[in-house]
Design a protein around this motif. Structure first.
Motif, short mmCIF file in Angstrom:
data_model
loop_
_atom_site.label_atom_id
_atom_site.label_comp_id
_atom_site.label_asym_id
_atom_site.label_seq_id
_atom_site.Cartn_x
_atom_site.Cartn_y
_atom_site.Cartn_z
N THR A 145 37.20 37.07 49.79
CA THR A 145 36.63 37.76 48.63
C THR A 145 37.47 37.63 47.36
N SER A 146 38.63 37.01 47.43
CA SER A 146 39.52 36.97 46.27
C SER A 146 39.10 35.91 45.27
N HIS A 147 39.66 36.03 44.06
CA HIS A 147 39.47 35.02 43.03
C HIS A 147 40.49 33.89 43.22
N VAL A 148 40.36 32.87 42.39
CA VAL A 148 41.07 31.62 42.64
C VAL A 148 42.60 31.78 42.60
N LEU A 149 43.13 32.50 41.61
CA LEU A 149 44.58 32.55 41.47
C LEU A 149 45.28 33.28 42.62
N PRO A 150 44.86 34.50 42.98
CA PRO A 150 45.51 35.16 44.13
C PRO A 150 45.27 34.42 45.44
N ALA A 151 44.11 33.80 45.57
CA ALA A 151 43.84 33.02 46.79
C ALA A 151 44.83 31.86 46.91
N MET A 152 45.10 31.20 45.79
CA MET A 152 46.08 30.11 45.80
C MET A 152 47.47 30.60 46.16
N ILE A 153 47.87 31.73 45.60
CA ILE A 153 49.19 32.28 45.92
C ILE A 153 49.33 32.48 47.42
N GLY A 197 43.12 32.86 24.91
CA GLY A 197 42.72 31.76 24.05
C GLY A 197 43.29 30.42 24.50
N GLU A 198 43.86 30.37 25.71
CA GLU A 198 44.46 29.14 26.26
C GLU A 198 43.93 28.92 27.67
N ASP A 199 43.63 27.67 28.03
CA ASP A 199 43.19 27.40 29.40
C ASP A 199 43.90 26.19 29.97
N LEU A 200 43.67 25.93 31.27
CA LEU A 200 44.25 24.78 31.97
C LEU A 200 43.33 24.42 33.11
N LEU A 238 46.75 24.56 37.47
CA LEU A 238 47.06 25.90 37.97
C LEU A 238 47.63 25.82 39.38
N ALA A 239 47.00 25.00 40.23
CA ALA A 239 47.47 24.86 41.60
C ALA A 239 48.90 24.33 41.64
N GLU A 240 49.19 23.35 40.82
CA GLU A 240 50.54 22.78 40.80
C GLU A 240 51.57 23.76 40.28
N LEU A 241 51.18 24.61 39.31
CA LEU A 241 52.08 25.64 38.80
C LEU A 241 52.37 26.68 39.88
N ILE A 242 51.33 27.15 40.55
CA ILE A 242 51.52 28.13 41.62
C ILE A 242 52.33 27.53 42.76
N GLN A 243 52.03 26.29 43.13
CA GLN A 243 52.78 25.61 44.19
C GLN A 243 54.27 25.57 43.86
N GLY A 279 43.96 43.22 15.57
CA GLY A 279 45.38 43.49 15.78
C GLY A 279 45.87 43.47 17.21
N TRP A 280 44.99 43.12 18.17
CA TRP A 280 45.44 43.04 19.57
C TRP A 280 45.72 41.58 19.97
N LYS A 281 46.79 41.37 20.73
CA LYS A 281 47.12 40.04 21.25
C LYS A 281 47.86 40.19 22.57
N HIS A 282 47.64 39.25 23.50
CA HIS A 282 48.32 39.33 24.80
C HIS A 282 49.81 39.03 24.62
N LYS A 283 50.63 39.48 25.60
CA LYS A 283 52.08 39.31 25.51
C LYS A 283 52.69 38.54 26.68
N ILE A 284 52.01 38.45 27.80
CA ILE A 284 52.60 37.89 29.02
C ILE A 284 52.03 36.50 29.28
N GLY A 285 52.90 35.49 29.31
CA GLY A 285 52.49 34.12 29.56
C GLY A 285 52.11 33.89 31.01
N LEU A 286 51.41 32.78 31.29
CA LEU A 286 50.89 32.51 32.62
C LEU A 286 51.99 32.35 33.67
N SER A 287 53.01 31.58 33.37
CA SER A 287 54.08 31.36 34.34
C SER A 287 54.79 32.67 34.69
N GLU A 288 55.10 33.46 33.66
CA GLU A 288 55.75 34.76 33.89
C GLU A 288 54.85 35.68 34.71
N GLY A 289 53.55 35.69 34.38
CA GLY A 289 52.62 36.54 35.10
C GLY A 289 52.47 36.16 36.55
#
Length: 316
Positions: A178-186, A240-243, A248-253, A286-296
């Motif tokens: 039932t999970s989405h792609v990122l947690p499933a990959m982890i 506002g950024e994608d990959l 994504l798989a290679e980053l998580i790996q 005035g809102w913007k995200h603060k946490i990058g993908l690798s850090e997250g």
């Protein structure tokens, strides 16, 4: 916003709801209400009616939903359509009937047409057909957006809808059914790593492009919407950024430390080719995200390692 206002967070035990709860507490809000699904079945119209009449919240944040990835959406279309409509209809209607001052409805980027121009603008809603693998969930969420818009138009209430991109983070769902792609990959890469770095098989071609937002950034956008009267009814929330899914798989790996092969099962569906959000409206306010993908991902993997013995398989 008065820090003593009574704020009801529907879905406060979920990944998004719990992040909102934590940030509200850290920001000094003192009067929070949360009910587990055992305490309050949001699909039950009478039970929700009784709850609102008793508690009389000033603000409602709807982070409650039946969610899942492609497999879950494809396998249980009726539940994804009907249960989400039941949940949000009960919350929205009872908020109106009980004079709730502010309602924040959370949706998903899957509300937009499958082949809409990129990046996705709010005005693309209902301009073309949806992605078939998750249209049931998307249709439910669209009805929630339109309900809030109708209340805003007819009753001049401060009801707003926030549409996040793909969310991930601490307290995520790591159930492989039932999970989405990122947690499933982890989880897949971690289990393969501890099993002598066996190969990992992933769905599709790896070519679709996806955008990911850490859940604490999503919670911050909800606080922003809570503390400001937003001029429009619908806002995208993302980085506002994608990959590509392959990147994504290679980053998580790499973060997990798996050194085996990645096998792409091209017989499985890819889903929408690209889903990048146009977040210029939120940025302009005035809102913007603060946490990058690798850090997250690192924070999410650390949480996974600390909690993997407590996971429960999700029953559908």
């Amino acid at each position: 916003m008065d820090k003593n206002k009574k704020i009801y967070i529907a879905g406060h035990n979920g990944m998004v709801g719990s992040a909102i709860w934590r940030q509200l507490l850290s920001n000094g809000y003192t009067n929070l209400i949360g009910k587990s699904s055992k305490e309050l079945d949001l699909r039950n119209q009478f039970a929700v009616k009784e709850f609102f009449e008793k508690e009389q919240p000033d603000v409602v944040i709807d982070a409650a939903a039946r969610v899942g990835g492609i497999l879950a959406n494809n396998s249980y279309p009726y539940q994804f359509l009907m249960e989400n409509m039941q949940i949000q209809n009960n919350l929205i209607d009872n908020s109106l009937l009980n004079n709730v001052e502010k309602f924040i409805f959370l949706g998903s980027s899957c509300i937009y047409p499958k082949f809409a121009s990129q990046p996705l603008k709010e005005e693309y809603l209902l301009t073309d057909s949806l992605e078939p693998t998750n249209e049931w969930y998307a249709v439910a969420k669209i009805t929630g957006i339109k309900s809030c818009e109708a209340i805003r138009k007819q009753f001049d209430k401060d009801y707003v809808s926030l549409m996040p991109t793909n969310l991930y983070g601490t307290y995520d769902n790591f159930d492989l059914n039932t999970s989405h792609v990122l947690p499933a990959m982890i989880r897949k890469f971690h289990e393969a790593k501890v099993n002598n770095n066996t190969p990992v098989t992933l769905w599709g071609s790896g070519t679709p492009l996806r955008e990911f937002l850490f859940v604490d950034d999503m919670a911050a956008s909800v606080i922003f919407a809570l503390e400001n009267k937003l001029p429009e009814h619908l806002y995208n929330v993302g980085t506002g950024e994608d990959l590509t899914i392959k990147a994504l798989a290679e980053l998580i790996q790499s973060i997990v430390g798996h050194t085996g092969d990645i096998i792409w099962d091209s017989e499985k569906p890819d889903g929408t080719p690209r889903k990048l959000m146009d977040i210029s409206k939120m940025h302009a306010l005035g809102w913007k995200h603060k946490i990058g993908l690798s850090e997250g991902i690192q924070q999410t993997y650390q949480w996974f390692l600390e909690n993997q013995d407590n996971f429960k398989e999700v029953k559908i």
